[in-house]
Write a protein that holds these residues in place. Structure first.
Motif, PDB file in Angstrom:
ATOM      1  N   GLN A  76      40.247  37.073  66.083  1.00 35.96           N
ATOM      2  CA  GLN A  76      40.525  35.656  66.284  1.00 35.96           C
ATOM      3  C   GLN A  76      41.435  35.137  65.173  1.00 35.96           C
ATOM      4  O   GLN A  76      42.334  34.351  65.420  1.00 35.96           O
ATOM      5  N   THR A  77      41.165  35.569  63.945  1.00 30.98           N
ATOM      6  CA  THR A  77      42.027  35.228  62.822  1.00 30.98           C
ATOM      7  C   THR A  77      42.349  36.500  62.058  1.00 30.98           C
ATOM      8  O   THR A  77      41.484  37.352  61.864  1.00 30.98           O
ATOM      9  N   ARG A  78      43.570  36.622  61.640  1.00 35.97           N
ATOM     10  CA  ARG A  78      43.991  37.806  60.895  1.00 35.97           C
ATOM     11  C   ARG A  78      43.605  37.655  59.427  1.00 35.97           C
ATOM     12  O   ARG A  78      43.585  36.554  58.892  1.00 35.97           O
ATOM     13  N   PHE A  79      43.299  38.758  58.786  1.00 34.52           N
ATOM     14  CA  PHE A  79      42.891  38.733  57.385  1.00 34.52           C
ATOM     15  C   PHE A  79      44.072  38.286  56.529  1.00 34.52           C
ATOM     16  O   PHE A  79      45.165  38.836  56.640  1.00 34.52           O
ATOM     17  N   PRO A  80      43.902  37.312  55.642  1.00 40.05           N
ATOM     18  CA  PRO A  80      45.030  36.776  54.867  1.00 40.05           C
ATOM     19  C   PRO A  80      45.379  37.671  53.676  1.00 40.05           C
ATOM     20  O   PRO A  80      44.673  37.692  52.671  1.00 40.05           O
ATOM     21  N   ALA A  81      46.484  38.394  53.769  1.00 41.73           N
ATOM     22  CA  ALA A  81      46.909  39.296  52.693  1.00 41.73           C
ATOM     23  C   ALA A  81      47.240  38.557  51.399  1.00 41.73           C
ATOM     24  O   ALA A  81      46.909  39.060  50.312  1.00 41.73           O
ATOM     25  N   PRO A  82      47.866  37.367  51.415  1.00 42.53           N
ATOM     26  CA  PRO A  82      48.112  36.660  50.147  1.00 42.53           C
ATOM     27  C   PRO A  82      46.818  36.284  49.415  1.00 42.53           C
ATOM     28  O   PRO A  82      46.766  36.324  48.193  1.00 42.53           O
ATOM     29  N   ALA A  83      45.785  35.948  50.162  1.00 43.44           N
ATOM     30  CA  ALA A  83      44.496  35.637  49.526  1.00 43.44           C
ATOM     31  C   ALA A  83      43.907  36.887  48.887  1.00 43.44           C
ATOM     32  O   ALA A  83      43.306  36.812  47.803  1.00 43.44           O
ATOM     33  N   LEU A  84      44.080  38.035  49.533  1.00 44.94           N
ATOM     34  CA  LEU A  84      43.612  39.294  48.947  1.00 44.94           C
ATOM     35  C   LEU A  84      44.342  39.592  47.646  1.00 44.94           C
ATOM     36  O   LEU A  84      43.725  40.000  46.654  1.00 44.94           O
ATOM     37  N   GLN A  85      45.659  39.398  47.634  1.00 45.62           N
ATOM     38  CA  GLN A  85      46.434  39.651  46.416  1.00 45.62           C
ATOM     39  C   GLN A  85      46.006  38.722  45.285  1.00 45.62           C
ATOM     40  O   GLN A  85      45.918  39.137  44.131  1.00 45.62           O
ATOM     41  N   GLN A  86      45.729  37.488  45.605  1.00 43.11           N
ATOM     42  CA  GLN A  86      45.307  36.535  44.579  1.00 43.11           C
ATOM     43  C   GLN A  86      43.948  36.928  44.000  1.00 43.11           C
ATOM     44  O   GLN A  86      43.733  36.839  42.791  1.00 43.11           O
ATOM     45  N   ILE A  87      43.043  37.382  44.843  1.00 44.03           N
ATOM     46  CA  ILE A  87      41.738  37.848  44.371  1.00 44.03           C
ATOM     47  C   ILE A  87      41.917  39.036  43.433  1.00 44.03           C
ATOM     48  O   ILE A  87      41.324  39.087  42.348  1.00 44.03           O
ATOM     49  N   LEU A  88      42.728  40.007  43.839  1.00 44.35           N
ATOM     50  CA  LEU A  88      42.959  41.186  43.004  1.00 44.35           C
ATOM     51  C   LEU A  88      43.582  40.799  41.662  1.00 44.35           C
ATOM     52  O   LEU A  88      43.178  41.297  40.599  1.00 44.35           O
ATOM     53  N   LYS A  89      44.551  39.912  41.693  1.00 38.41           N
ATOM     54  CA  LYS A  89      45.217  39.473  40.477  1.00 38.41           C
ATOM     55  C   LYS A  89      44.222  38.798  39.522  1.00 38.41           C
ATOM     56  O   LYS A  89      44.176  39.113  38.325  1.00 38.41           O
ATOM     57  N   ASP A  90      43.414  37.881  40.043  1.00 34.32           N
ATOM     58  CA  ASP A  90      42.439  37.168  39.215  1.00 34.32           C
ATOM     59  C   ASP A  90      41.410  38.108  38.598  1.00 34.32           C
ATOM     60  O   ASP A  90      41.113  38.024  37.405  1.00 34.32           O
ATOM     61  N   VAL A  91      40.870  39.017  39.404  1.00 31.73           N
ATOM     62  CA  VAL A  91      39.816  39.910  38.917  1.00 31.73           C
ATOM     63  C   VAL A  91      40.368  40.898  37.893  1.00 31.73           C
ATOM     64  O   VAL A  91      39.760  41.103  36.832  1.00 31.73           O
ATOM     65  N   LEU A  92      41.515  41.513  38.178  1.00 32.48           N
ATOM     66  CA  LEU A  92      42.076  42.476  37.231  1.00 32.48           C
ATOM     67  C   LEU A  92      42.445  41.810  35.904  1.00 32.48           C
ATOM     68  O   LEU A  92      42.199  42.369  34.833  1.00 32.48           O
ATOM     69  N   LYS A  93      43.035  40.617  35.958  1.00 33.78           N
ATOM     70  CA  LYS A  93      43.374  39.927  34.721  1.00 33.78           C
ATOM     71  C   LYS A  93      42.133  39.566  33.917  1.00 33.78           C
ATOM     72  O   LYS A  93      42.101  39.723  32.702  1.00 33.78           O
ATOM     73  N   SER A  94      41.102  39.082  34.591  1.00 35.93           N
ATOM     74  CA  SER A  94      39.918  38.658  33.850  1.00 35.93           C
ATOM     75  C   SER A  94      39.148  39.830  33.256  1.00 35.93           C
ATOM     76  O   SER A  94      38.545  39.687  32.200  1.00 35.93           O
ATOM     77  N   TYR A  95      39.169  40.989  33.907  1.00 36.96           N
ATOM     78  CA  TYR A  95      38.384  42.120  33.419  1.00 36.96           C
ATOM     79  C   TYR A  95      39.174  43.086  32.525  1.00 36.96           C
ATOM     80  O   TYR A  95      38.591  43.743  31.676  1.00 36.96           O
ATOM     81  N   LEU A  96      40.485  43.203  32.705  1.00 39.11           N
ATOM     82  CA  LEU A  96      41.223  44.265  32.021  1.00 39.11           C
ATOM     83  C   LEU A  96      42.279  43.813  31.021  1.00 39.11           C
ATOM     84  O   LEU A  96      42.775  44.633  30.250  1.00 39.11           O
ATOM     85  N   GLU A  97      42.652  42.552  31.017  1.00 35.05           N
ATOM     86  CA  GLU A  97      43.813  42.126  30.250  1.00 35.05           C
ATOM     87  C   GLU A  97      43.669  42.386  28.743  1.00 35.05           C
ATOM     88  O   GLU A  97      44.618  42.824  28.093  1.00 35.05           O
ATOM     89  N   GLU A  98      42.519  42.168  28.164  1.00 33.34           N
ATOM     90  CA  GLU A  98      42.339  42.290  26.716  1.00 33.34           C
ATOM     91  C   GLU A  98      41.551  43.538  26.307  1.00 33.34           C
ATOM     92  O   GLU A  98      41.150  43.657  25.163  1.00 33.34           O
ATOM     93  N   GLU A  99      41.310  44.467  27.209  1.00 31.63           N
ATOM     94  CA  GLU A  99      40.445  45.616  26.924  1.00 31.63           C
ATOM     95  C   GLU A  99      41.225  46.807  26.389  1.00 31.63           C
ATOM     96  O   GLU A  99      42.426  46.940  26.628  1.00 31.63           O
ATOM     97  N   GLN A 100      40.510  47.688  25.698  1.00 33.50           N
ATOM     98  CA  GLN A 100      41.029  48.961  25.229  1.00 33.50           C
ATOM     99  C   GLN A 100      40.412  50.068  26.074  1.00 33.50           C
ATOM    100  O   GLN A 100      39.256  49.965  26.489  1.00 33.50           O
ATOM    101  N   TYR A 101      41.159  51.136  26.307  1.00 32.16           N
ATOM    102  CA  TYR A 101      40.680  52.221  27.165  1.00 32.16           C
ATOM    103  C   TYR A 101      39.612  53.064  26.475  1.00 32.16           C
ATOM    104  O   TYR A 101      39.773  53.487  25.331  1.00 32.16           O
ATOM    105  N   GLU A 102      38.508  53.268  27.164  1.00 35.69           N
ATOM    106  CA  GLU A 102      37.451  54.206  26.786  1.00 35.69           C
ATOM    107  C   GLU A 102      36.979  54.879  28.067  1.00 35.69           C
ATOM    108  O   GLU A 102      36.875  54.236  29.111  1.00 35.69           O
ATOM    109  N   VAL A 103      36.627  56.145  27.986  1.00 37.53           N
ATOM    110  CA  VAL A 103      36.298  56.916  29.184  1.00 37.53           C
ATOM    111  C   VAL A 103      35.053  56.354  29.885  1.00 37.53           C
ATOM    112  O   VAL A 103      35.087  56.041  31.078  1.00 37.53           O
ATOM    113  N   GLU A 104      33.949  56.244  29.176  1.00 36.68           N
ATOM    114  CA  GLU A 104      32.699  55.777  29.801  1.00 36.68           C
ATOM    115  C   GLU A 104      32.811  54.327  30.258  1.00 36.68           C
ATOM    116  O   GLU A 104      32.299  53.954  31.307  1.00 36.68           O
TER     117      GLU A 104
END
Length: 182
Positions: A76-104
């Motif tokens: 009935q309604t198609r999944f909104p791809a721009p909304a998906l991109q915005q969600i991905l952008k917000d989550v990745l920035k909030s969780y990874l922007e200031e972090e340092q890489y560690e394996v665990e």
């Protein structure tokens, strides 16, 4: 009261439920009601003045409702791809922007980001879509990496979104696939 073919499904369901709750009643098929007609015999008559419903009885059993197929082949309604991109952008920035890489840490963070993205996508409440979330986190050490995926795809109804993020020590790539499910 006897269920007929002209009754709606909920009324038939309640009549049958009452018959199950009261074993002194008998359910029999009646050809006079049509090929799929049902008749409940025994118990109260339709002239009964009782205002007590069997729904007032306390019971632990849950009545399961089974929905019929709608045979809808397109959404009935198609999944909104721009909304998906915005969600991905917000989550990745909030969780990874200031972090340092560690394996665990990256192993646990990958699972956490997947769960957060899936929850945010489900908040959009677009029905009949299966959602697949993939997240890759890796160390930036001068190497290269390619991520690819293959799907059985209907371009008229299915969609995806992807977002990547780099900082000084790590990269993160997140993808969401929304596949229409009939």
């Amino acid at each position: 009261m006897q269920p007929t073919l002209k009754m709606d499904g909920w009324k038939k369901l309640m009549i049958l439920y009452k018959a199950i709750k009261r074993p002194d009643k008998k359910i029999s098929k009646g050809l006079s009601e049509g090929s799929h007609g049902m008749r409940i015999t025994g118990g109260r008559t339709k002239d009964s003045l009782s205002n007590v419903s069997c729904l007032d009885d306390h019971h632990d059993e849950r009545l399961t409702v089974k929905f019929e197929n709608t045979y809808r082949l397109e959404p009935q309604t198609r999944f909104p791809a721009p909304a998906l991109q915005q969600i991905l952008k917000d989550v990745l920035k909030s969780y990874l922007e200031e972090e340092q890489y560690e394996v665990e840490w990256s192993r646990q963070m990958t699972k956490t980001i997947c769960e957060v993205v899936r929850a945010r996508v489900k908040e959009l409440m677009i029905r009949r879509y299966k959602v697949v979330v993939m997240v890759h986190i890796g160390q930036l050490a001068g190497q290269s990496m390619e991520v690819s995926s293959r799907c059985l795809w209907d371009p008229s109804s299915d969609t995806f979104a992807s977002w990547s993020l780099k900082n000084t020590s790590l990269y993160g790539v997140a993808s969401v696939y929304a596949v229409y499910h009939e």
